[in-house]
Design a protein around this motif. Structure first.
Motif, PDB file in Angstrom:
ATOM      1  N   LEU A 125       0.852  -1.185   0.000  1.00  0.00           N
ATOM      2  CA  LEU A 125       0.000   0.000   0.000  1.00  0.00           C
ATOM      3  C   LEU A 125       0.892   1.240   0.000  1.00  0.00           C
ATOM      4  O   LEU A 125       1.079   1.883   1.030  1.00  0.00           O
ATOM      5  CB  LEU A 125      -0.902  -0.029   1.232  1.00  0.00           C
ATOM      6  N   PRO A 126       1.490   1.591  -1.151  1.00  0.00           N
ATOM      7  CA  PRO A 126       2.509   2.646  -1.181  1.00  0.00           C
ATOM      8  C   PRO A 126       1.989   4.038  -0.810  1.00  0.00           C
ATOM      9  O   PRO A 126       2.778   4.908  -0.465  1.00  0.00           O
ATOM     10  CB  PRO A 126       3.010   2.627  -2.624  1.00  0.00           C
ATOM     11  N   VAL A 127       0.692   4.255  -0.854  1.00  0.00           N
ATOM     12  CA  VAL A 127       0.139   5.561  -0.499  1.00  0.00           C
ATOM     13  C   VAL A 127       0.263   5.816   1.005  1.00  0.00           C
ATOM     14  O   VAL A 127       0.365   6.950   1.450  1.00  0.00           O
ATOM     15  CB  VAL A 127      -1.337   5.637  -0.937  1.00  0.00           C
ATOM     16  N   VAL A 128       0.252   4.742   1.789  1.00  0.00           N
ATOM     17  CA  VAL A 128       0.303   4.840   3.253  1.00  0.00           C
ATOM     18  C   VAL A 128       1.716   4.504   3.716  1.00  0.00           C
ATOM     19  O   VAL A 128       2.291   3.506   3.307  1.00  0.00           O
ATOM     20  CB  VAL A 128      -0.714   3.865   3.891  1.00  0.00           C
ATOM     21  N   THR A 129       2.258   5.342   4.606  1.00  0.00           N
ATOM     22  CA  THR A 129       3.582   5.062   5.173  1.00  0.00           C
ATOM     23  C   THR A 129       3.418   4.305   6.488  1.00  0.00           C
ATOM     24  O   THR A 129       2.336   4.287   7.078  1.00  0.00           O
ATOM     25  CB  THR A 129       4.372   6.358   5.428  1.00  0.00           C
ATOM     26  N   ALA A 130       4.514   3.721   6.943  1.00  0.00           N
ATOM     27  CA  ALA A 130       4.484   3.007   8.221  1.00  0.00           C
ATOM     28  C   ALA A 130       4.146   3.970   9.358  1.00  0.00           C
ATOM     29  O   ALA A 130       3.445   3.606  10.306  1.00  0.00           O
ATOM     30  CB  ALA A 130       5.822   2.326   8.472  1.00  0.00           C
ATOM     31  N   GLY A 131       4.628   5.203   9.252  1.00  0.00           N
ATOM     32  CA  GLY A 131       4.304   6.208  10.269  1.00  0.00           C
ATOM     33  C   GLY A 131       2.819   6.472  10.362  1.00  0.00           C
ATOM     34  O   GLY A 131       2.272   6.639  11.446  1.00  0.00           O
ATOM     35  N   MET A 132       2.157   6.497   9.209  1.00  0.00           N
ATOM     36  CA  MET A 132       0.702   6.683   9.218  1.00  0.00           C
ATOM     37  C   MET A 132       0.012   5.492   9.876  1.00  0.00           C
ATOM     38  O   MET A 132      -0.998   5.653  10.562  1.00  0.00           O
ATOM     39  CB  MET A 132       0.181   6.839   7.792  1.00  0.00           C
ATOM     40  N   ALA A 133       0.556   4.313   9.660  1.00  0.00           N
ATOM     41  CA  ALA A 133      -0.026   3.111  10.263  1.00  0.00           C
ATOM     42  C   ALA A 133       0.107   3.131  11.785  1.00  0.00           C
ATOM     43  O   ALA A 133      -0.715   2.537  12.488  1.00  0.00           O
ATOM     44  CB  ALA A 133       0.643   1.862   9.695  1.00  0.00           C
ATOM     45  N   TYR A 134       1.138   3.815  12.301  1.00  0.00           N
ATOM     46  CA  TYR A 134       1.337   3.892  13.749  1.00  0.00           C
ATOM     47  C   TYR A 134       0.616   5.071  14.393  1.00  0.00           C
ATOM     48  O   TYR A 134       0.623   5.202  15.617  1.00  0.00           O
ATOM     49  CB  TYR A 134       2.831   3.980  14.074  1.00  0.00           C
ATOM     50  N   LEU A 135      -0.019   5.927  13.613  1.00  0.00           N
ATOM     51  CA  LEU A 135      -0.732   7.079  14.171  1.00  0.00           C
ATOM     52  C   LEU A 135      -1.807   6.728  15.201  1.00  0.00           C
ATOM     53  O   LEU A 135      -2.035   7.511  16.126  1.00  0.00           O
ATOM     54  CB  LEU A 135      -1.354   7.911  13.049  1.00  0.00           C
ATOM     55  N   PRO A 136      -2.491   5.591  15.088  1.00  0.00           N
ATOM     56  CA  PRO A 136      -3.493   5.276  16.115  1.00  0.00           C
ATOM     57  C   PRO A 136      -2.915   5.140  17.530  1.00  0.00           C
ATOM     58  O   PRO A 136      -3.655   5.305  18.505  1.00  0.00           O
ATOM     59  CB  PRO A 136      -4.083   3.944  15.642  1.00  0.00           C
ATOM     60  N   ILE A 137      -1.637   4.876  17.662  1.00  0.00           N
ATOM     61  CA  ILE A 137      -1.054   4.734  19.009  1.00  0.00           C
ATOM     62  C   ILE A 137      -1.088   6.067  19.759  1.00  0.00           C
ATOM     63  O   ILE A 137      -1.684   6.149  20.843  1.00  0.00           O
ATOM     64  CB  ILE A 137       0.374   4.141  18.944  1.00  0.00           C
TER      65      ILE A 137
END
Length: 164
Positions: A125-137
């Motif tokens: 999913l190249p549109v989303v970065t790993a940092g964005m995936a960790y934003l819920p924390i």
């Protein structure tokens, strides 16, 4: 002022419920789409599974916040059941301060994790970065902290969940 804060937390609570529900609806739509593409069209789409995982993460953190506010989180009620008066109040203050510390930890270190991984892409999913995936924390830390403050203001530390 306390009443305004509680009203604001009611709005935030409702927004968390709606957002978590929306995540669940989107997950239920994109997973069958992925299955349809794979088995009917013989051309697997790469994005439904990682998107469903990301939405599950968001839904989990928002649901945890909602459960905390509604007194539905996991807790051991044996000790508070045996206590009364000031001892029960002191225990409530202690537990909420521990919750506050935990959520501030999630906020501070979650922000550091997001900053560190912000530019790392996710292959599927190249549109989303790993940092964005960790934003819920850190977001979960902030939201729960706001509800902890509400509980400290109202001093309703041990309350049985009400009927629907």
């Amino acid at each position: 002022m306390k009443e305004n804060y509680i009203r604001a937390m009611d709005v935030l609570h409702r927004a968390c419920v709606i957002a978590a529900g929306a995540c669940l609806v989107v997950i239920t739509l994109i997973i069958p789409y992925g299955v349809f593409c794979r088995y009917v069209l013989n051309s697997a789409a790469s994005w439904p599974e990682p998107m469903a995982v990301l939405l599950m993460i968001v839904m989990s953190f928002l649901s945890a916040v909602v459960c905390y506010r509604e007194y539905l989180h996991i807790g051991v009620g044996v000790l508070p059941a045996f206590l009364s008066g000031p001892a029960k109040t002191y225990l409530g203050w202690f537990l909420e301060i521990c919750m506050l510390a935990t959520n501030l930890f999630m906020l501070v270190w979650g922000i550091k994790l997001v900053e560190t991984t912000w530019f790392q892409s996710i292959a599927e999913l190249p549109v989303v970065t790993a940092g964005m995936a960790y934003l819920p924390i850190p977001a979960g830390g902030v939201l729960t902290t706001l509800f902890v403050i509400e509980r400290l203001l109202t001093r309703q530390f041990f309350k049985e969940p009400g009927p629907e």
